[in-house]
Structure formats: C-alpha cells, structure tokens
Enzyme design. Structure first.
Site, mmCIF file in Angstrom:
data_model
loop_
_atom_site.group_PDB
_atom_site.id
_atom_site.type_symbol
_atom_site.label_atom_id
_atom_site.label_comp_id
_atom_site.label_asym_id
_atom_site.label_seq_id
_atom_site.Cartn_x
_atom_site.Cartn_y
_atom_site.Cartn_z
ATOM 1 N N ALA A 67 64.349 -10.801 21.959
ATOM 2 C CA ALA A 67 63.938 -11.391 20.684
ATOM 3 C C ALA A 67 62.618 -12.122 20.862
ATOM 4 O O ALA A 67 62.314 -12.626 21.949
ATOM 5 C CB ALA A 67 65.011 -12.348 20.164
ATOM 6 N N ASP A 68 61.857 -12.186 19.787
ATOM 7 C CA ASP A 68 60.631 -12.966 19.786
ATOM 8 C C ASP A 68 60.370 -13.448 18.368
ATOM 9 O O ASP A 68 60.602 -12.702 17.410
ATOM 10 C CB ASP A 68 59.440 -12.150 20.291
ATOM 11 C CG ASP A 68 58.273 -13.052 20.626
ATOM 12 O OD1 ASP A 68 58.304 -13.671 21.716
ATOM 13 O OD2 ASP A 68 57.364 -13.179 19.799
ATOM 14 N N THR A 69 59.909 -14.693 18.250
ATOM 15 C CA THR A 69 59.688 -15.313 16.952
ATOM 16 C C THR A 69 58.244 -15.767 16.817
ATOM 17 O O THR A 69 57.663 -16.284 17.771
ATOM 18 C CB THR A 69 60.616 -16.537 16.772
ATOM 19 O OG1 THR A 69 61.975 -16.113 16.899
ATOM 20 C CG2 THR A 69 60.419 -17.205 15.414
#
EC number: 3.6.1.9
Length: 190
Positions: A67-69
């Site tokens: 995941a990456d935000t």
C-alpha cells in the site's frame, strides 16, 4: 499467510483492528514520482512494487499486501511526508481552509495472481492560523505523515467533514482491502 509490505505502524494497527493475522516485511523501493505520473498511477505503482519486492522473498502461498498513500493538495501537488518542520508548515498552509484528496493504492499478490486498486477520499480542513500550525508541528505528529497531518490524532479537530473512507485517510482502506482479499481467496478455491 498474509504479509503486509509496509513499515507503517498505522497500517499494522488497522489490519490488527480489523482482525487480520499477518506478518510484516519492508520493501526498499525508490518512491520517486515519475515524470507525468498522476497521483493514482503513482500510489498504485508503489503499492505493486512493494508487494512484488516482498513477495520475492516469501513462501509461494503467501498473500502480500502493498500500500502507498499520498495527499493531493487543492492545487494538485502530491504531498508525501514532510522533509522538515518548515515543509510541514508549508503543506498545512496548502491544505488549510480547503478540500484536498487522499489516495491510497493497494496491491495484493499471490503466486502469479495480482490485483491493484485505489481508494480516493476527500477531506475538508478548516482554516488554520500560523500559531495553530506552529503549535501542531511542535507535537511532532506531522513528521512522518503524508500531508503533514494525522486525522486520527490532534489534527482531527480541524476536519469538519470527509467524503469517502476514513480509514483511507489513516493509511489503509480496510473495506477495499477486505474485498480484494475475499476476491483473491475466492479465485484460490476455484
């Protein structure tokens, strides 16, 4: 076995809160934005690259979650983690008094099967004074947060509304992750 490809304590807390059993592994990848890359392409690419890097060193039956935000300012600038306190103040000034976007890319990888998706949430932040920004920065909370704030922390008092997934703003859209995990598990049982 579920493996979270992230060093984020918030992602670990969210997965545990949702009742998942998992281990963690960190992927050292280059997180630079490519020329012309839009925010959704950027976070989904990083999520996929993290999952691929960790999957390479896991047992074949593992399900790896990457995941990456990123936070996208009202002017369209992608805001990662601030480099220093001055950068945090700059980011907070960009976000204050307006609505911005939080986008998390999610990738699941098991064997040769991969799924990638993104969650988008709109966050409205009230106007902030320079004194409020300075006081917040002194707490240390903005230092390791995309966009220089934590909705689940002190900054919660500045957020009158969101449109979309709250957990996305914290760092991991749990409903999306659950749907993706159910999908990948259903394909395994066919």
């Amino acid at each position: 076995m579920l493996v979270l490809a992230s060093a984020s304590p918030r992602r670990r807390e969210l997965l545990a809160q949702a009742g998942y059993e998992f281990s963690t592994a960190v992927a050292g990848i280059d997180e630079s934005v490519r020329e012309g890359e839009n925010p959704i392409a950027y976070v989904t690419r990083l999520a996929r690259e993290k999952a691929v890097a960790v999957h390479a060193v896991q047992p074949a039956d593992s399900i790896v979650l990457g995941a990456d935000t990123t936070v996208v300012s009202p002017t369209g600038e992608m805001l990662g983690k601030p480099e220093n306190d001055q950068d945090a103040a700059r980011m907070l000034r960009l976000l204050a008094g307006a609505t911005h976007t939080v986008i998390t890319g999610v990738a699941l990888l098991q064997g040769s099967h991969a799924e990638t998706a993104a969650e988008v949430t709109y966050v409205t932040m009230r106007t902030l004074s320079d004194a409020e920004i300075a006081s917040y920065i002194q707490t240390g909370e903005p230092r390791d947060k995309a966009g220089a704030y934590a909705i689940q922390g002190y900054a919660a008092r500045w957020i009158p509304r969101i449109h979309g997934c709250y957990f996305n703003v914290v760092g991991l859209p749990l409903a999306l992750v659950t749907a993706m995990l159910e999908g990948i598990q259903a394909k395994r049982t066919r």
